[in-house]
Design a protein around this motif. Structure first.
Motif, PDB file in Angstrom:
ATOM      1  N   ASN A   3       0.842  -1.194   0.000  1.00  0.00           N
ATOM      2  CA  ASN A   3       0.000   0.000   0.000  1.00  0.00           C
ATOM      3  C   ASN A   3       0.870   1.233   0.000  1.00  0.00           C
ATOM      4  O   ASN A   3       2.093   1.146   0.065  1.00  0.00           O
ATOM      5  CB  ASN A   3      -0.946  -0.008   1.204  1.00  0.00           C
ATOM      6  N   LYS A   4       0.239   2.390  -0.057  1.00  0.00           N
ATOM      7  CA  LYS A   4       1.008   3.629  -0.179  1.00  0.00           C
ATOM      8  C   LYS A   4       1.918   3.866   1.012  1.00  0.00           C
ATOM      9  O   LYS A   4       2.991   4.445   0.883  1.00  0.00           O
ATOM     10  CB  LYS A   4       0.049   4.807  -0.353  1.00  0.00           C
ATOM     11  N   ALA A   5       1.502   3.414   2.172  1.00  0.00           N
ATOM     12  CA  ALA A   5       2.304   3.652   3.370  1.00  0.00           C
ATOM     13  C   ALA A   5       3.640   2.939   3.315  1.00  0.00           C
ATOM     14  O   ALA A   5       4.592   3.304   3.993  1.00  0.00           O
ATOM     15  CB  ALA A   5       1.530   3.199   4.613  1.00  0.00           C
ATOM     16  N   SER A  25       6.358   5.898  -6.734  1.00  0.00           N
ATOM     17  CA  SER A  25       5.088   6.412  -6.225  1.00  0.00           C
ATOM     18  C   SER A  25       4.481   7.448  -7.155  1.00  0.00           C
ATOM     19  O   SER A  25       5.095   7.887  -8.132  1.00  0.00           O
ATOM     20  CB  SER A  25       5.288   7.045  -4.843  1.00  0.00           C
ATOM     21  N   GLU A  27       3.803  10.474  -6.156  1.00  0.00           N
ATOM     22  CA  GLU A  27       4.086  11.805  -5.609  1.00  0.00           C
ATOM     23  C   GLU A  27       4.455  12.810  -6.689  1.00  0.00           C
ATOM     24  O   GLU A  27       4.002  13.959  -6.669  1.00  0.00           O
ATOM     25  CB  GLU A  27       5.220  11.722  -4.580  1.00  0.00           C
ATOM     26  N   THR A  30       1.177  14.019  -8.330  1.00  0.00           N
ATOM     27  CA  THR A  30       0.004  14.483  -7.595  1.00  0.00           C
ATOM     28  C   THR A  30       0.297  15.470  -6.469  1.00  0.00           C
ATOM     29  O   THR A  30      -0.628  16.108  -5.966  1.00  0.00           O
ATOM     30  CB  THR A  30      -0.734  13.280  -6.984  1.00  0.00           C
ATOM     31  N   ARG A 425      -4.419   9.587  -8.178  1.00  0.00           N
ATOM     32  CA  ARG A 425      -4.821  10.244  -6.938  1.00  0.00           C
ATOM     33  C   ARG A 425      -5.641   9.329  -6.030  1.00  0.00           C
ATOM     34  O   ARG A 425      -5.937   9.686  -4.890  1.00  0.00           O
ATOM     35  CB  ARG A 425      -5.613  11.512  -7.246  1.00  0.00           C
ATOM     36  N   SER A 426      -5.988   8.166  -6.533  1.00  0.00           N
ATOM     37  CA  SER A 426      -6.830   7.246  -5.770  1.00  0.00           C
ATOM     38  C   SER A 426      -6.047   6.558  -4.651  1.00  0.00           C
ATOM     39  O   SER A 426      -4.872   6.232  -4.809  1.00  0.00           O
ATOM     40  CB  SER A 426      -7.400   6.168  -6.708  1.00  0.00           C
ATOM     41  N   ARG A 427      -6.710   6.320  -3.545  1.00  0.00           N
ATOM     42  CA  ARG A 427      -6.101   5.549  -2.456  1.00  0.00           C
ATOM     43  C   ARG A 427      -5.795   4.119  -2.902  1.00  0.00           C
ATOM     44  O   ARG A 427      -4.964   3.444  -2.305  1.00  0.00           O
ATOM     45  CB  ARG A 427      -7.039   5.518  -1.244  1.00  0.00           C
ATOM     46  N   GLY A 428      -6.464   3.677  -3.945  1.00  0.00           N
ATOM     47  CA  GLY A 428      -6.262   2.318  -4.410  1.00  0.00           C
ATOM     48  C   GLY A 428      -5.039   2.124  -5.282  1.00  0.00           C
ATOM     49  O   GLY A 428      -4.688   0.983  -5.602  1.00  0.00           O
ATOM     50  N   ARG A 430      -1.277   1.767  -5.869  1.00  0.00           N
ATOM     51  CA  ARG A 430      -0.161   1.392  -5.002  1.00  0.00           C
ATOM     52  C   ARG A 430       1.199   1.776  -5.562  1.00  0.00           C
ATOM     53  O   ARG A 430       2.215   1.496  -4.947  1.00  0.00           O
ATOM     54  CB  ARG A 430      -0.210  -0.115  -4.751  1.00  0.00           C
TER      55      ARG A 430
END
Length: 463
Positions: A3-5, A25, A27, A30, A425-428, A430
């Motif tokens: 995941n992004k974290a 990523s 970044e 976005t 930009r989506s949380r989904g 990765r």
């Protein structure tokens, strides 16, 4: 990476082998903070093409080039030299040249640049030649204080390049090894065929990457797949990168020696080439010329049906070459081995992408739109060789992103760009998963972005 974290740009190693599965990523696409930092860390440090020499042919001709908060005046000060200055009056900072309302850039011809605020005047060398009531400054205004702030300017391939870093390397050094592989095309002999621009709803890198690999052809341009297989190799070339046709068959060497105008697949290469050239002209208005299109249409009449594709391709090129020579267009002499090394398409860091041909080029440029990471200025143009004196007069045209304005192929590319920006930009999302063989240009792009930005380098993908 789950995941992004999991993505920590501060702990990344510098990946050297781009053939390994890598990720990076979102970044760079976005983050508004990232977009703001690009101004100082990238745009103030790199060579970037700002126009074409043909736009400023005579003494006094000028163009402007804007990137973020900086506007640059590029002017021909003598028949053989160019100057580039920040578009800023040294008195109170007013821009000397205004961009037309809603326009792309300013251009024209002047013998002096006069500030519209208080009338301070500058000659083509940037020297301030008139200051109203100069004595009021009690001798404090010397040439150094009032001279326009000059920046580096140079030319290669008929493009005008600027660099705002006073300590930058020379342009030729910056462009290598790309320049050495591309000199043979003599882009300086080409002229604009058309040029269009738009403010688009995606990051400048999103826009540029839409044209940095042929891996997307099957998914985005399926109609082109009838002409050939678009499997490709992709390689880093220092700051830059290029790609070319490849084959999944290790015994097939034909793909490595052909170009974007190669003979296509199918039972009759004569018809395939003719259809492909007509399609390119109608749906792109680039990557070919009317001479190449017309010569391709004659192949069915000039060659027997069972002519091998390589012979069809050679006959077609020789026929088009003779046609061009008859109208005063002389092709460059290029060794086939050097042509194969040049590949299919190039990315010049940071924001130039183009497909070179013997008598044409199709190019793209993207720039940030302020510090909004979700918008950019996108430009596309076609270059072509013309008989001397028959070059068309062109200008930058703003065009909405429709098939009517841009033709089918570019409209298909546009269908991805804003959607990719939204998806990143989506949380989904990765992190990107670029193709290790076919998209090394893109991973090299991000590797070099990370070097300038000091963060965000691609990292190895967990297996």
């Amino acid at each position: 990476m789950n995941n992004k974290a999991d993505f920590n740009p501060d702990n990344l190693i510098q990946v050297e082998d781009l053939s390994e599965p890598l990720t990076y990523s979102a970044e760079a696409f976005t983050s508004r903070e990232y977009a703001r930092e690009e101004g100082d860390k990238i745009w103030a440090k790199v060579w970037q093409h700002a126009g074409r020499v043909e736009e400023i042919p005579e003494v006094g001709n000028f163009i402007t080039y804007d990137v973020l908060d900086d506007s640059i005046i590029i002017v021909r000060d003598t028949p053989d030299t160019l100057k580039a200055f920040y578009n800023v009056c040294s008195h109170r900072g007013r821009q000397l040249v205004d961009k037309p309302e809603g326009g792309h850039s300013a251009c024209g011809k002047k013998q002096n640049f006069v500030c519209g605020y208080h009338g301070w005047t500058y000659n083509l060398e940037g020297k301030c030649t008139r200051i109203l009531d100069k004595d009021d400054w009690k001798g404090a205004l010397n040439d150094a204080r009032t001279h326009l702030n000059e920046i580096k300017v140079d030319t290669w391939g008929g493009w005008v390049w600027i660099n705002m870093d006073p300590d930058c390397v020379p342009l030729r050094e910056y462009l290598e090894p790309a320049a050495g592989l591309l000199d043979q095309f003599e882009f300086e002999e080409m002229r604009y065929h058309w040029r269009q621009w738009i403010v688009f709803d995606c990051n400048w890198k999103t826009a540029l990457e839409a044209f940095m690999e042929p891996y997307h052809v099957e998914g985005t341009h399926p109609q082109l797949c009838v002409y050939g297989d678009f499997y490709a190799w992709s390689k880093a070339q220092g700051l830059h990168g290029h790609d070319g046709f490849d084959s999944k068959d290790p015994n097939d060497t034909s793909a490595a020696t052909t170009t974007v105008t190669r003979a296509g697949k199918g039972p009759d290469a004569r018809k395939t080439i003719a259809q492909m050239q007509q399609d390119f002209w109608e749906t792109i208005r680039g990557s070919t010329t009317p001479t190449l299109v017309n010569a391709a249409q004659r192949l069915v009449d000039e060659l027997p049906e069972d002519t091998p594709p390589e012979e069809v391709h050679e006959h077609w090129y020789e026929s088009a070459k003779r046609d061009d020579a008859a109208r005063g267009v002389i092709w460059p002499t290029i060794d086939p081995e050097k042509l194969a090394k040049a590949g299919l398409a190039w990315h010049i860091f940071p924001n130039m992408s183009f497909i070179p041909g013997l008598t044409f080029a199709l190019g793209y440029r993207a720039r940030p739109y302020g510090d909004d990471p979700n918008k950019c200025i996108f430009e596309a143009y076609a270059l072509e060789r013309y008989p001397k004196g028959e070059e068309p007069k062109t200008e930058w045209v703003y065009a909405e992103p429709t098939e009517e304005k841009w033709r089918k192929v570019l409209a298909q590319d546009f269908s991805n760009m804003a959607a990719v920006q939204k998806g990143m930009r989506s949380r989904g999302f990765r992190g990107a998963l670029p193709n290790p063989h076919q998209e090394q240009k893109i991973t090299n792009f991000h590797r070099n972005l990370a070097r300038f930005m000091s963060r965000g380098s691609p990292q190895l993908l967990d297996k």
